[in-house]
Enzyme design. Structure first.
Site: not given
Ligand code: GUN
Length: 288
Positions: A54, A98, A121
């Site tokens: 990311k 996350q 998100d």
């Molecule tokens: N963990 C697995 N997928 C995601 C996601 O799309 N966003 C976040 N913040 N954590 C994750």
């Protein structure tokens, strides 16, 4: 004849290219680039890889990337304080915490502390409500957003199509259903308690598999010509003693019957981070 392979890797690269141009324009107009803050608590190996990717891609498109890596034993109050600090920081347009968080931290509480306008998100209840009520200000979860882009590129108009979503998570299944409904699909949500799931899936013009069970969906479940979006990313042992990534659909069987299918890897996966960048640009524009 085998179905078409939907190239998510190429589509994600195209989206990043578009965003790179748009970000340069925004920076020229406003004097600053959009900023994305990513918070990682603990040492989960998969999460560390995602967070690194990311950050790299955020910089590549010309945005500001802020990374916060906190130790496993961090108290919930410290995470909440960090989120509040990021909420107040004018250089931060998007905040992503996350998941999964360590067990001693209440994830729901953390997600609800994020300013909904910075919730890239799309997990905050305010954005969930906006999505389901058709409010344009919604920030929509990244994996469903990316899946919809691939689906529309492949199918064109979705009006009246029978769509079956397998899996009912807050991250994928539920928001995916909302997006399909907004495109006037007839939406069925299937899950671990669904009776005769094969027969349910066989009705689908569009199958979204988001369960996290390797190779669960078999070729015999698929209506000939259907479009399959496989959201699963499952690591399983491979013949050579190593591991490999597979989706929720048995690829060879399903590809033989489907009209089009996303591969794993190289399908939905690359679209997720590209859509995170897209959401950050959207949040920046909404806030300016
Ligand atoms: N963990 C697995 N997928 C995601 C996601 O799309 N966003 C976040 N913040 N954590 C994750």
């Amino acid at each position: 004849m085998a179905g078409a392979i939907i190239d998510g890797k190429a589509r994600a690269a195209k989206l990043r290219e578009t965003l790179t141009g748009e970000i340069a324009d925004l920076k020229a107009k406003t004097g600053r680039a959009p900023g994305l803050a990513v918070v990682l608590v603990g040492e989960d190996p998969a999460s560390k890889v995602y967070v690194r990717n990311k950050a790299e891609q955020t910089r590549e498109v010309g945005m500001l990337s802020l990374e916060f890596k906190l130790p496993e034993e961090t108290h919930e109050a410290e995470v909440l304080a960090l989120v509040q600090r990021l909420n107040a920081d004018p250089t931060v347009d998007g905040i992503l915490v996350q998941l999964p968080l360590p067990k001693h931290i209440d994830s729901a509480k953390v997600l609800l502390t994020i300013d909904p306008e910075k919730d890239v998100d799309g997990f905050h209840a305010v954005n969930v409500g906006r999505l389901w009520t058709g409010d344009k200000r919604a920030l929509v979860p990244c994996t469903p957003t990316g899946s919809m882009i691939l689906l529309k590129d492949t199918v064109g108009s979705l009006t009246g199509a029978n769509a079956v979503v397998i899996g009912r998570s807050n991250i994928v299944g539920k928001p995916m259903a909302a997006l399909l409904l907004a495109e006037s699909c007839t939406v069925t949500m299937a899950h671990s308690k669904t009776r005769e799931i094969e027969a349910v899936v066989r009705q689908a013009d569009i199958v979204i598999a988001a369960v996290g069970v390797p190779n669960m969906v078999r070729g015999s479940w698929i209506k000939p010509g259907a479009t399959i979006i496989d959201v699963g990313i499952n690591r399983i042992p491979s013949d050579n003693g190593k591991t490999k990534l597979v989706g929720d659909c048995q690829y060879e069987e399903c590809a033989a019957v489907a009209g089009a299918i996303t591969p794993v890897p190289g399908g939905v996966g690359p679209m997720t981070i590209a859509c995170l960048l897209l959401n950050t640009v959207t949040a920046f524009k909404n806030r300016n």
